[in-house]
Scaffold this active site. Structure first.
Site, PDB file in Angstrom:
ATOM      1  CG  HIS A 123      -2.694   9.579   0.102  1.00  0.00           C
ATOM      2  ND1 HIS A 123      -3.347  10.258   1.092  1.00  0.00           N
ATOM      3  CD2 HIS A 123      -3.827   8.266  -0.177  1.00  0.00           C
ATOM      4  CE1 HIS A 123      -4.548   9.913   1.341  1.00  0.00           C
ATOM      5  NE2 HIS A 123      -4.786   8.746   0.633  1.00  0.00           N
ATOM      6  CG  HIS A 150      -1.817   1.091   1.431  1.00  0.00           C
ATOM      7  ND1 HIS A 150      -1.926   1.898   2.356  1.00  0.00           N
ATOM      8  CD2 HIS A 150      -2.790   1.535   0.481  1.00  0.00           C
ATOM      9  CE1 HIS A 150      -2.974   2.936   2.225  1.00  0.00           C
ATOM     10  NE2 HIS A 150      -3.500   2.556   1.184  1.00  0.00           N
ATOM     11  NE  ARG A 151      -1.529   5.908   1.458  1.00  0.00           N
ATOM     12  CZ  ARG A 151      -2.117   6.665   2.314  1.00  0.00           C
ATOM     13  NH1 ARG A 151      -1.247   7.418   3.002  1.00  0.00           N
ATOM     14  NH2 ARG A 151      -3.470   6.600   2.519  1.00  0.00           N
ATOM     15  CD  GLU A 174      -6.891   5.343  -4.255  1.00  0.00           C
ATOM     16  OE1 GLU A 174      -6.145   4.720  -3.767  1.00  0.00           O
ATOM     17  OE2 GLU A 174      -7.744   6.275  -4.108  1.00  0.00           O
ATOM     18  CE  LYS A 215      -5.744   8.888  -2.916  1.00  0.00           C
ATOM     19  NZ  LYS A 215      -7.100   8.291  -2.380  1.00  0.00           N
ATOM     20  CD  GLU A 271      -3.097   2.265  -3.168  1.00  0.00           C
ATOM     21  OE1 GLU A 271      -4.035   3.053  -3.200  1.00  0.00           O
ATOM     22  OE2 GLU A 271      -1.775   2.459  -2.441  1.00  0.00           O
ATOM     23  CG  ASP A 287       0.607   0.886   5.621  1.00  0.00           C
ATOM     24  OD1 ASP A 287      -0.006   1.045   4.092  1.00  0.00           O
ATOM     25  OD2 ASP A 287      -0.153   1.670   6.518  1.00  0.00           O
ATOM     26  CG  ASP A 303      -2.532   6.862  -3.389  1.00  0.00           C
ATOM     27  OD1 ASP A 303      -3.811   6.433  -3.554  1.00  0.00           O
ATOM     28  OD2 ASP A 303      -1.604   6.668  -2.646  1.00  0.00           O
TER      29      ASP A 303
HETATM   30  O1  G3P Z   1      -6.370   1.969  -2.892  1.00  0.00           O
HETATM   31  C1  G3P Z   1      -6.794   1.338  -1.445  1.00  0.00           C
HETATM   32  C2  G3P Z   1      -6.485   2.399  -0.413  1.00  0.00           C
HETATM   33  O2  G3P Z   1      -5.169   3.275  -0.927  1.00  0.00           O
HETATM   34  C3  G3P Z   1      -7.580   3.629  -0.638  1.00  0.00           C
HETATM   35  O3  G3P Z   1      -7.301   4.654   0.282  1.00  0.00           O
HETATM   36  O4  G3P Z   1      -6.828   6.866   1.051  1.00  0.00           O
HETATM   37  O5  G3P Z   1      -5.324   5.140   1.250  1.00  0.00           O
HETATM   38  O6  G3P Z   1      -5.863   5.934  -1.088  1.00  0.00           O
HETATM   39  P1  G3P Z   1      -6.174   5.802   0.331  1.00  0.00           P
HETATM   40 MG    MG Z   2      -4.489   4.689  -2.515  1.00  0.00          MG
END
Ligand code: G3P
Ligand code: MG
Length: 238
Positions: free
Chosen positions: A50, A8-9, A107, A109, A35, A226, A37
């Site tokens: 993000h 995640h990130r 992702e 945004k 993943e 994470d 953003d």
């Molecule tokens: O893509 C899953 C998650 O990353 C969505 O929320 O705020 O962490 O981008 P956020």
């Molecule tokens: Mg995200």
């Protein structure tokens, strides 16, 4: 079988989120996917960050979309996390694809109708990376526009409530093949409904091993974490 481990990130528990350092670390750890953003700069570049503003994760200030890429590149994106990471920059999406061979969840945004999806798709196609990319977004209109541009793009509906019927309906409408659910929305009932619709579910953000075990038993296909090392190297080897 363990669920897919999606960094995640990037490996954001141990490296500054959404930087090449975090993505390379995720690859070293053996993550199945990263993943990240994306947003668009004032001059149309697709950058990996993000927050809609720069303050938390860079040395800059103000909205991402109000700066040019050249502006944003001047800011440090690592020192806030740990001085050892000083010198990291906000990466472009293109640089990220060049740096990491893993599957990527992009992702989107968007800020209003800023053409982010078209620009991100162009970057992915230019990198020859469409096959290893899953696009997701909370912005269903962005997913609709993306689908209109590409029949081949793989999409996932990003969803944070237990109104799973609406998520399934959006998945049908945009041709998404998976649901990315916030973990408290991944109840036995919602997982059952998704399974009946043949929509795999990936859940964010899971940093606890026991919690992953429960979700795996309930049938989730993947977890966003994470700390990929906790699931890939539970004995502590990293
Ligand atoms: O893509 C899953 C998650 O990353 C969505 O929320 O705020 O962490 O981008 P956020
Ligand atoms: Mg995200």
């Amino acid at each position: 079988m363990r669920p897919l481990v999606i960094a995640h990130r990037g490996a954001s528990g141990t490296s500054p989120e959404n930087t090449l350092a975090a993505f390379r670390r995720a690859a070293e750890l053996g993550a199945d996917m990263i993943e990240l953003d994306v947003q668009v700069t004032r001059d149309g570049a697709v950058v990996v960050i993000h927050d809609y503003t720069l303050e938390r994760t860079t040395s800059g200030t103000g909205p991402v979309h109000a700066h040019t890429l050249a502006d944003i590149r001047r800011f440090d994106a690592g020192g806030w996390f740990d001085p050892a990471f000083r010198g990291e920059r906000v990466p472009t999406l293109a640089e990220t694809f060049a740096a990491v061979a893993l599957p990527v969840n992009v992702e989107l945004k968007p800020v209003g109708a800023d053409d982010l999806e078209a620009r991100a798709l162009a970057v992915v196609e230019e990198a020859g990376a469409l096959e290893r990319t899953v696009f997701s977004s909370f912005a269903m209109d962005a997913l609709e526009r993306l689908r209109a541009r590409s029949a081949a793009a793989r999409l996932a509906v990003l969803w944070e409530t237990d109104r799973i019927g609406d998520a399934v309906a959006w998945a049908r409408r945009v041709g998404a093949r998976a649901l990315h659910l916030r973990k408290d929305a991944a109840t036995p009932r919602t997982l059952e409904i998704a399974a009946a619709q043949h929509l795999p579910v990936r859940v964010w953000t899971v940093n606890d091993q026991a919690e992953m075990g429960t979700l795996a038993a309930a049938g989730v296909e993947g977890i966003f974490t994470d700390f990929p090392e906790r699931f890939l190297h539970p004995s502590g080897r990293a």
